[in-house]
Design a protein around this motif. Structure first.
Motif, PDB file in Angstrom:
ATOM      1  N   ALA A 129       0.826  -1.208   0.000  1.00 47.16           N
ATOM      2  CA  ALA A 129       0.000   0.000   0.000  1.00 47.16           C
ATOM      3  C   ALA A 129       0.864   1.264   0.000  1.00 47.16           C
ATOM      4  O   ALA A 129       0.639   2.198  -0.799  1.00 47.16           O
ATOM      5  CB  ALA A 129      -0.932  -0.005   1.206  1.00 47.16           C
ATOM      6  N   LEU A 130       1.876   1.316   0.854  1.00 41.43           N
ATOM      7  CA  LEU A 130       2.733   2.503   0.918  1.00 41.43           C
ATOM      8  C   LEU A 130       3.580   2.649  -0.340  1.00 41.43           C
ATOM      9  O   LEU A 130       3.809   3.765  -0.820  1.00 41.43           O
ATOM     10  CB  LEU A 130       3.617   2.431   2.156  1.00 41.43           C
ATOM     11  N   ALA A 131       4.063   1.507  -0.863  1.00 43.55           N
ATOM     12  CA  ALA A 131       4.817   1.586  -2.108  1.00 43.55           C
ATOM     13  C   ALA A 131       3.926   2.077  -3.251  1.00 43.55           C
ATOM     14  O   ALA A 131       4.370   2.865  -4.110  1.00 43.55           O
ATOM     15  CB  ALA A 131       5.420   0.219  -2.447  1.00 43.55           C
ATOM     16  N   GLY A 132       2.672   1.638  -3.262  1.00 38.32           N
ATOM     17  CA  GLY A 132       1.741   2.113  -4.281  1.00 38.32           C
ATOM     18  C   GLY A 132       1.461   3.598  -4.149  1.00 38.32           C
ATOM     19  O   GLY A 132       1.378   4.322  -5.161  1.00 38.32           O
ATOM     20  N   MET A 133       1.311   4.057  -2.909  1.00 37.46           N
ATOM     21  CA  MET A 133       1.097   5.496  -2.708  1.00 37.46           C
ATOM     22  C   MET A 133       2.292   6.303  -3.209  1.00 37.46           C
ATOM     23  O   MET A 133       2.131   7.345  -3.878  1.00 37.46           O
ATOM     24  CB  MET A 133       0.853   5.776  -1.221  1.00 37.46           C
ATOM     25  N   SER A 134       3.495   5.841  -2.910  1.00 39.54           N
ATOM     26  CA  SER A 134       4.687   6.552  -3.369  1.00 39.54           C
ATOM     27  C   SER A 134       4.774   6.531  -4.892  1.00 39.54           C
ATOM     28  O   SER A 134       5.130   7.543  -5.527  1.00 39.54           O
ATOM     29  CB  SER A 134       5.939   5.915  -2.762  1.00 39.54           C
ATOM     30  N   LEU A 135       4.429   5.392  -5.499  1.00 38.75           N
ATOM     31  CA  LEU A 135       4.467   5.284  -6.955  1.00 38.75           C
ATOM     32  C   LEU A 135       3.478   6.237  -7.605  1.00 38.75           C
ATOM     33  O   LEU A 135       3.812   6.967  -8.565  1.00 38.75           O
ATOM     34  CB  LEU A 135       4.178   3.835  -7.361  1.00 38.75           C
ATOM     35  N   VAL A 136       2.249   6.262  -7.097  1.00 34.22           N
ATOM     36  CA  VAL A 136       1.221   7.129  -7.675  1.00 34.22           C
ATOM     37  C   VAL A 136       1.594   8.597  -7.484  1.00 34.22           C
ATOM     38  O   VAL A 136       1.450   9.424  -8.401  1.00 34.22           O
ATOM     39  CB  VAL A 136      -0.148   6.813  -7.048  1.00 34.22           C
ATOM     40  N   GLY A 137       2.083   8.945  -6.278  1.00 36.99           N
ATOM     41  CA  GLY A 137       2.473  10.329  -6.028  1.00 36.99           C
ATOM     42  C   GLY A 137       3.583  10.777  -6.970  1.00 36.99           C
ATOM     43  O   GLY A 137       3.539  11.884  -7.547  1.00 36.99           O
ATOM     44  N   THR A 138       4.594   9.945  -7.114  1.00 33.15           N
ATOM     45  CA  THR A 138       5.694  10.292  -8.025  1.00 33.15           C
ATOM     46  C   THR A 138       5.204  10.379  -9.464  1.00 33.15           C
ATOM     47  O   THR A 138       5.624  11.270 -10.226  1.00 33.15           O
ATOM     48  CB  THR A 138       6.801   9.230  -7.907  1.00 33.15           C
ATOM     49  N   LEU A 139       4.326   9.469  -9.857  1.00 36.98           N
ATOM     50  CA  LEU A 139       3.786   9.481 -11.211  1.00 36.98           C
ATOM     51  C   LEU A 139       3.035  10.789 -11.506  1.00 36.98           C
ATOM     52  O   LEU A 139       3.224  11.414 -12.568  1.00 36.98           O
ATOM     53  CB  LEU A 139       2.857   8.273 -11.403  1.00 36.98           C
ATOM     54  N   ILE A 140       2.211  11.206 -10.564  1.00 31.23           N
ATOM     55  CA  ILE A 140       1.435  12.433 -10.775  1.00 31.23           C
ATOM     56  C   ILE A 140       2.345  13.656 -10.847  1.00 31.23           C
ATOM     57  O   ILE A 140       2.212  14.526 -11.735  1.00 31.23           O
ATOM     58  CB  ILE A 140       0.390  12.603  -9.660  1.00 31.23           C
ATOM     59  N   VAL A 141       3.298  13.751  -9.917  1.00 31.70           N
ATOM     60  CA  VAL A 141       4.186  14.919  -9.886  1.00 31.70           C
ATOM     61  C   VAL A 141       5.027  14.987 -11.151  1.00 31.70           C
ATOM     62  O   VAL A 141       5.190  16.059 -11.776  1.00 31.70           O
ATOM     63  CB  VAL A 141       5.064  14.868  -8.621  1.00 31.70           C
ATOM     64  N   VAL A 142       5.618  13.865 -11.569  1.00 29.35           N
ATOM     65  CA  VAL A 142       6.445  13.852 -12.775  1.00 29.35           C
ATOM     66  C   VAL A 142       5.598  14.176 -14.006  1.00 29.35           C
ATOM     67  O   VAL A 142       6.038  14.908 -14.926  1.00 29.35           O
ATOM     68  CB  VAL A 142       7.148  12.491 -12.920  1.00 29.35           C
ATOM     69  N   PHE A 143       4.382  13.642 -14.036  1.00 31.43           N
ATOM     70  CA  PHE A 143       3.506  13.914 -15.183  1.00 31.43           C
ATOM     71  C   PHE A 143       3.202  15.412 -15.289  1.00 31.43           C
ATOM     72  O   PHE A 143       3.293  16.012 -16.372  1.00 31.43           O
ATOM     73  CB  PHE A 143       2.208  13.114 -15.038  1.00 31.43           C
ATOM     74  N   VAL A 144       2.846  16.032 -14.172  1.00 30.04           N
ATOM     75  CA  VAL A 144       2.503  17.459 -14.176  1.00 30.04           C
ATOM     76  C   VAL A 144       3.723  18.287 -14.526  1.00 30.04           C
ATOM     77  O   VAL A 144       3.664  19.240 -15.348  1.00 30.04           O
ATOM     78  CB  VAL A 144       1.897  17.869 -12.820  1.00 30.04           C
ATOM     79  N   ARG A 145       4.883  17.984 -13.887  1.00 32.75           N
ATOM     80  CA  ARG A 145       6.087  18.753 -14.143  1.00 32.75           C
ATOM     81  C   ARG A 145       6.535  18.612 -15.599  1.00 32.75           C
ATOM     82  O   ARG A 145       6.907  19.608 -16.245  1.00 32.75           O
ATOM     83  CB  ARG A 145       7.205  18.300 -13.199  1.00 32.75           C
ATOM     84  N   THR A 146       6.491  17.405 -16.122  1.00 33.21           N
ATOM     85  CA  THR A 146       6.894  17.201 -17.515  1.00 33.21           C
ATOM     86  C   THR A 146       5.935  17.910 -18.472  1.00 33.21           C
ATOM     87  O   THR A 146       6.353  18.512 -19.485  1.00 33.21           O
ATOM     88  CB  THR A 146       6.932  15.701 -17.839  1.00 33.21           C
ATOM     89  N   ARG A 147       4.664  17.896 -18.166  1.00 36.47           N
ATOM     90  CA  ARG A 147       3.679  18.575 -19.026  1.00 36.47           C
ATOM     91  C   ARG A 147       3.905  20.077 -19.012  1.00 36.47           C
ATOM     92  O   ARG A 147       3.771  20.757 -20.038  1.00 36.47           O
ATOM     93  CB  ARG A 147       2.278  18.240 -18.540  1.00 36.47           C
ATOM     94  N   GLN A 148       4.275  20.605 -17.826  1.00 35.81           N
ATOM     95  CA  GLN A 148       4.562  22.033 -17.757  1.00 35.81           C
ATOM     96  C   GLN A 148       5.820  22.386 -18.539  1.00 35.81           C
ATOM     97  O   GLN A 148       5.891  23.444 -19.188  1.00 35.81           O
ATOM     98  CB  GLN A 148       4.709  22.479 -16.304  1.00 35.81           C
ATOM     99  N   ASP A 149       6.816  21.519 -18.498  1.00 37.25           N
ATOM    100  CA  ASP A 149       8.075  21.800 -19.190  1.00 37.25           C
ATOM    101  C   ASP A 149       7.924  21.780 -20.705  1.00 37.25           C
ATOM    102  O   ASP A 149       8.625  22.524 -21.412  1.00 37.25           O
ATOM    103  CB  ASP A 149       9.148  20.790 -18.767  1.00 37.25           C
TER     104      ASP A 149
END
Length: 445
Positions: A116-136
């Motif tokens: 569960a915690l590994a999944g939360m970390s994976l989803v959080g990182t996925l969302i942040v990287v997706f947003v940051r990459t889209r902004q770039d």
């Protein structure tokens, strides 16, 4: 307890340390990681403060506090992972997330919590990287932006979450396997120690049994012959002047009995020496690496086997009872022998035990009831053989003065009970003494 602490404790290398650390190098490692993480988060806190329009000092302090949480990874790994997930939107705590996921996966926490915690970390990182990459790439005209952004987000999220989790699971599984093997080794060591103690007890019991058996054999061989010799010597002294011919006869009987006693003693000692020599040869053949402490036990065991075999094969049997009774008659005792049933062949140990019972009973009569009339009965039955030696009252006859250790009846009882028989002894109503024994039938084959 986390994986590193548990592993250290299992290896037996731990000492009483500071707080939850058990070794100094563990403290150094965690403090070093926490310092690096705090510097990283402080540097990233400057950027976070700029983007959030907060004082830079506040961002630095926030980053230092967040990075310092890594000190708790051994004590509370789930707390470290939750903090790393919480600061993921601020784009800080990369080292915190990686080390926290590794420590959590390697710990003894339930798999569902790790997942569960590994999944939360994976989803959080996925969302942040997706947003940051889209902004770039928002201001760049790239036709492949549709698949480029998700691909980069998935790759970054998996590369930051999957390797530490897999490595932590491997290390934790290996640690648990080593602990299990160590516990099994300790258990086997305890079992081997217990078996060694039991073997030593059995060896001591075997030595005691062998000493008792040898003492019983020596008693049966020596006591009867010597008792008859003493009786004949007394008769020789009494009739030496009155009846020279009878004195010569008694002297010859004394000589014959002495030679028989010496012959039996030599045979028994020869068997024991042969057993010891055989044991010594076996130990010598086993090589120089053999444990010397086992030599006495081997000697006793081989000697016991050899003595038992020789006693069973060469010892007296049922056919010698008549001659035994004849020797007592020659010594002046009135003995009657009655045999019932059909005589047959028995196992050597049965025949020898029957002979020794009759021999010892007659020896006791010579010692304690000189001049008493004796009745020896043998009964051959279908499933057993019974023997009884009963003497009447001695009518005030003087004791022969022979020494007695009180082991005669004990030895007879031990012999009979060892074969599964029944032994009874005691005084009779007429003032005499009776010895009775019943042995189960064993075929000579």
């Amino acid at each position: 307890m986390t994986t590193t602490g548990a592993h250290e404790e299992a290896e037996g290398l731990t000492t009483r340390g500071f707080w939850w650390w058990r070794r100094r190098r563990s403290v150094v490692l965690d403090v070093g990681l926490a310092v690096v993480s705090a510097l990283e988060c402080a540097f990233e806190g400057i950027r976070f403060a700029d983007s959030a329009r907060l004082p830079v000092a506040l961002g630095v302090v926030f980053g230092v506090v967040v990075g310092s949480v890594l000190l708790l990874r051994r004590r509370w790994p789930m707390t470290v992972v939750l903090v790393s997930v919480a600061v993921t939107p601020a784009e800080m705590g990369v080292l915190l997330a990686i080390v926290g996921l590794y420590t959590l996966a390697a710990s003894d926490a339930p798999r569902r919590i790790i997942g569960a915690l590994a999944g939360m970390s994976l989803v959080g990182t996925l969302i942040v990287v997706f947003v940051r990459t889209r902004q770039d790439v928002s201001g760049v005209d790239i036709e492949s932006a549709r698949w480029y952004i998700p691909l980069i987000a998935v790759f970054m999220a998996l590369s930051m979450s999957l390797p530490p989790v897999l490595l932590g699971l491997y290390v934790g599984a290996r640690r648990r396997l080593m602990e299990s093997l160590r516990e099994r080794a300790d258990s086997l060591e305890q079992e081997l120690s217990l078996l060694a103690d039991r073997a030593e007890q059995r060896a001591e019991w075997a030595r005691t049994e062998e000493r008792t058996r040898i003492a019983r054999e020596m008693h049966d061989v020596v006591a009867h012959r010597v008792s008859l010799m003493v009786v004949h010597a007394a008769a020789l002294q009494a009739v030496a002047l009155k009846d020279p011919q009878k004195a010569v006869k008694n002297a010859a009987l004394v000589g014959d009995m002495g030679r028989q006693a010496l012959t039996e003693l030599r045979e028994m000692l020869g068997v024991l020496r042969a057993g010891e020599q055989q044991a010594a040869r076996k130990v010598a053949d086993a090589g120089s690496g053999a444990d010397r402490s086992t030599v006495p036990l081997a000697s006793v065991g081989v000697a016991a086997a050899a003595a038992a075999a020789a006693a069973a094969d060469d010892g007296p049997g049922m056919e010698d009872i008549e001659a035994l009774v004849g020797q007592s008659r020659d010594a002046g005792m009135v003995v009657e022998l009655a045999v019932q049933g059909v005589t047959r062949a028995y196992a050597p140990e049965v025949e020898q035990t029957a002979y020794r019972v009759v021999q010892e009973a007659l020896t006791n009569v010579h010692k304690h009831a000189a001049g008493a009339k004796v009745m020896v009965r043998l009964a051959h039955r279908d499933a057993e053989i019974a023997m009884q030696v009963e003497n009447g009252p001695s009518y005030g006859a003087a004791d022969a003065g022979l020494p007695s250790g009180g082991n005669g009846l004990v030895g007879m009882r031990e012999r009979v009970l060892a074969l599964g028989g029944v032994f009874v002894s005691g005084e009779t109503d007429a003032g005499g003494f009776r010895v009775s024994a019943v042995l189960p039938y064993r075929d000579a084959a």
